[in-house]
Scaffold this active site. Sequence first.
Site, mmCIF file in Angstrom:
data_model
loop_
_atom_site.group_PDB
_atom_site.id
_atom_site.type_symbol
_atom_site.label_atom_id
_atom_site.label_comp_id
_atom_site.label_asym_id
_atom_site.label_seq_id
_atom_site.Cartn_x
_atom_site.Cartn_y
_atom_site.Cartn_z
ATOM 1 N N GLY A 181 0.830 -1.208 0.000
ATOM 2 C CA GLY A 181 0.000 0.000 0.000
ATOM 3 C C GLY A 181 0.860 1.252 0.000
ATOM 4 O O GLY A 181 1.580 1.507 0.976
ATOM 5 N N GLY A 182 0.823 2.010 -1.089
ATOM 6 C CA GLY A 182 1.611 3.250 -1.182
ATOM 7 C C GLY A 182 0.769 4.456 -0.855
ATOM 8 O O GLY A 182 0.755 5.441 -1.598
ATOM 9 N N ALA A 270 -0.815 -1.900 4.724
ATOM 10 C CA ALA A 270 -1.408 -0.556 4.936
ATOM 11 C C ALA A 270 -2.247 -0.226 3.716
ATOM 12 O O ALA A 270 -1.862 0.588 2.884
ATOM 13 C CB ALA A 270 -0.305 0.469 5.148
ATOM 14 N N HIS A 445 10.217 37.120 5.323
ATOM 15 C CA HIS A 445 11.393 36.678 4.586
ATOM 16 C C HIS A 445 12.516 36.416 5.562
ATOM 17 O O HIS A 445 12.691 37.207 6.497
ATOM 18 C CB HIS A 445 11.810 37.773 3.593
ATOM 19 C CG HIS A 445 13.044 37.417 2.820
ATOM 20 N ND1 HIS A 445 13.019 36.508 1.781
ATOM 21 C CD2 HIS A 445 14.337 37.833 2.942
ATOM 22 C CE1 HIS A 445 14.243 36.391 1.278
ATOM 23 N NE2 HIS A 445 15.058 37.175 1.966
HETATM 24 P P1 NAD Z 1 -4.659 4.884 2.026
HETATM 25 O O1 NAD Z 1 -6.003 4.792 1.453
HETATM 26 O O2 NAD Z 1 -3.995 6.189 2.217
HETATM 27 O O3 NAD Z 1 -3.638 4.027 1.131
HETATM 28 C C1 NAD Z 1 -3.833 2.682 0.857
HETATM 29 C C2 NAD Z 1 -3.104 2.373 -0.428
HETATM 30 O O4 NAD Z 1 -3.095 0.977 -0.602
HETATM 31 C C3 NAD Z 1 -3.799 2.969 -1.654
HETATM 32 O O5 NAD Z 1 -2.826 3.662 -2.398
HETATM 33 C C4 NAD Z 1 -4.342 1.746 -2.393
HETATM 34 O O6 NAD Z 1 -4.348 1.911 -3.780
HETATM 35 C C5 NAD Z 1 -3.349 0.680 -1.962
HETATM 36 N N1 NAD Z 1 -3.855 -0.678 -1.989
HETATM 37 C C6 NAD Z 1 -5.086 -1.124 -1.638
HETATM 38 N N2 NAD Z 1 -5.135 -2.469 -1.732
HETATM 39 C C7 NAD Z 1 -3.908 -2.881 -2.131
HETATM 40 C C8 NAD Z 1 -3.332 -4.153 -2.387
HETATM 41 N N3 NAD Z 1 -4.026 -5.270 -2.224
HETATM 42 N N4 NAD Z 1 -2.044 -4.208 -2.806
HETATM 43 C C9 NAD Z 1 -1.320 -3.048 -2.964
HETATM 44 N N5 NAD Z 1 -1.809 -1.827 -2.713
HETATM 45 C C10 NAD Z 1 -3.091 -1.739 -2.294
HETATM 46 O O7 NAD Z 1 -4.716 4.025 3.374
HETATM 47 P P2 NAD Z 1 -3.709 3.910 4.602
HETATM 48 O O8 NAD Z 1 -2.344 4.342 4.222
HETATM 49 O O9 NAD Z 1 -3.905 2.548 5.132
HETATM 50 O O10 NAD Z 1 -4.297 4.961 5.609
HETATM 51 C C11 NAD Z 1 -5.668 4.870 5.978
HETATM 52 C C12 NAD Z 1 -6.243 6.206 6.271
HETATM 53 O O11 NAD Z 1 -5.722 6.661 7.504
HETATM 54 C C13 NAD Z 1 -5.878 7.284 5.269
HETATM 55 O O12 NAD Z 1 -6.733 7.306 4.156
HETATM 56 C C14 NAD Z 1 -6.028 8.510 6.107
HETATM 57 O O13 NAD Z 1 -7.372 8.865 6.114
HETATM 58 C C15 NAD Z 1 -5.609 8.045 7.474
HETATM 59 N N6 NAD Z 1 -4.225 8.435 7.766
HETATM 60 C C16 NAD Z 1 -3.895 9.752 7.724
HETATM 61 C C17 NAD Z 1 -2.603 10.144 7.989
HETATM 62 C C18 NAD Z 1 -2.253 11.591 7.950
HETATM 63 O O14 NAD Z 1 -3.146 12.417 8.033
HETATM 64 N N7 NAD Z 1 -0.989 11.942 7.789
HETATM 65 C C19 NAD Z 1 -1.619 9.201 8.266
HETATM 66 C C20 NAD Z 1 -1.981 7.874 8.311
HETATM 67 C C21 NAD Z 1 -3.301 7.511 8.054
#
Ligand code: NAD
Length: 472
Positions: A181-182, A270, A445
Amino acid sequence: MTQPVHVAVVGAGPGGYTAAFLAADLGMTVTLIDDAPDPGGVCLYRGCMPSKALLHVAKVLSEARAADSWGVTFGEPRIDVERLRTWKEDVVGKLTGGLGQLTRQRKIEYLQGRASLVDARTVSVVLADGTSQEVRFDHGILATGSRPARPAALAIEHDRILDSTGALDVRRVPSSLLVVGGGYIGLELGTVYAALGTEVTVVEMTPALLPGVDADLVRVLARRFGTVAKAVHLGTTVTRLVPDDGGVDVHLSGPKIEAERQRFDEVLVAVGRVPNSGIDGLDRTAAKVDAHGFVEVDAQRRTAEPSLFAIGDLAGEPMLAHKAFHEARVAVETIAGKNVAFEPLVVPAVVFTDPEIAWCGLTEAEAKAEGRQVSVGRFPWGASGRALTLDRTDGVTKLVVDPESESILGVGIAGSGAGELIAEGVVAIEMGATVSDLTQCIHPHPTLSETALEAAESFLGLSTHVYKPKRQ
Ligand code: NAD
């Protein structure tokens, strides 16, 4: 029968504790219920705060490594995982302990336990000591948050297959880590482990990291992340995970995969989060859950059951703590009889990678997908004096602008500290600012905030530090 409290809040994360505190400040009697000994929820115990503590360590490590080119040489860092974990837990302890104290100061009844709904005005709480207590309320606020998603192919219980909670524990520094998951979590924790010395590989199902974020912003991150990660495989899925005592065999499927079977020390899954809407007894009320598992709410965050509100991750995307803070205020002010609604123009988003990516409002890609006419003002950080003094010219600030009114519709920033800078974009859009308004505001600045000013000037073709020859 005891008197009902004005407000019972189930779940003490950012949404729940904000709601409870505000309700108490407005003179209501409040009961706040959560499993944990103190308020905090995922954000404080196993999300935003511990990850940011670890990302700070990653930043220090990466700056210490970069210092060589500034004429300052440090020795190879020695990482004491025990002490690192203790420091991170201290941060969490101070924050959650502080919230516990604020709860007591406000005379909020805090029940550590698990709540289930008996009906639309009663919860039953199984307390930490095993006994039960019923709480009757005039209004209930459900703020039970979300948990990591685990699709069937990745739903294997093994101590080498981690979710974000396990990865934040930092039990050890694995020699290699596959991040599935990226998105937010994969890239933030991938950054942490890469800095600690782990060989990090990321697989992302879609053709780009951070799907939904403008490609020019993601490119800035991808360039640097590509130098700290061992590999990033886009358009790739994990079809099977086979863990054993010594590692995890991973089956990958994608267009550019050289070896379909690869072995890693640990795997972090993730791939998104799902709302915790399986609240026992919710079905005894009129509240409805949609096809994605979110509790349906109106603009006041009221569910279909008039006495019940839902806020935060439970009430829909984006699942971000600051959205929950704001929804908490709307729900409580509604209960207090105020005429309010949850209708922000923008909810900012920040990915705390290195560099950070932050955006708010309309993205350029969204505008194009909607068939809208937009113009973009862009300022590359290579032309920012402050970025140069930080040796961090890898950045860009862009404004997505309505070409007719010149109103700012969206702001995107990739670069060091983008998460702090995006607040200016939020204020600009919420206040209906035009690019000219932004150019009229004197920015200090030398700071990175000037990149927003110069993006506005660049939109007008008048940026001081970027020369654009006029078309004849
Ligand atoms: P995310 O939705 O950000 O990313 C999940 C990624 O996994 C997506 O890019 C998706 O395409 C990919 N994916 C899904 N299934 C897959 C698979 N089988 N194989 C490979 N890739 C796959 O989800 P997350 O990183 O788990 O985070 C969850 C949520 O938690 C976020 O959407 C956000 O709302 C919240 N979060 C926010 C922050 C922040 O605000 N900085 C930090 C961490 C989490």
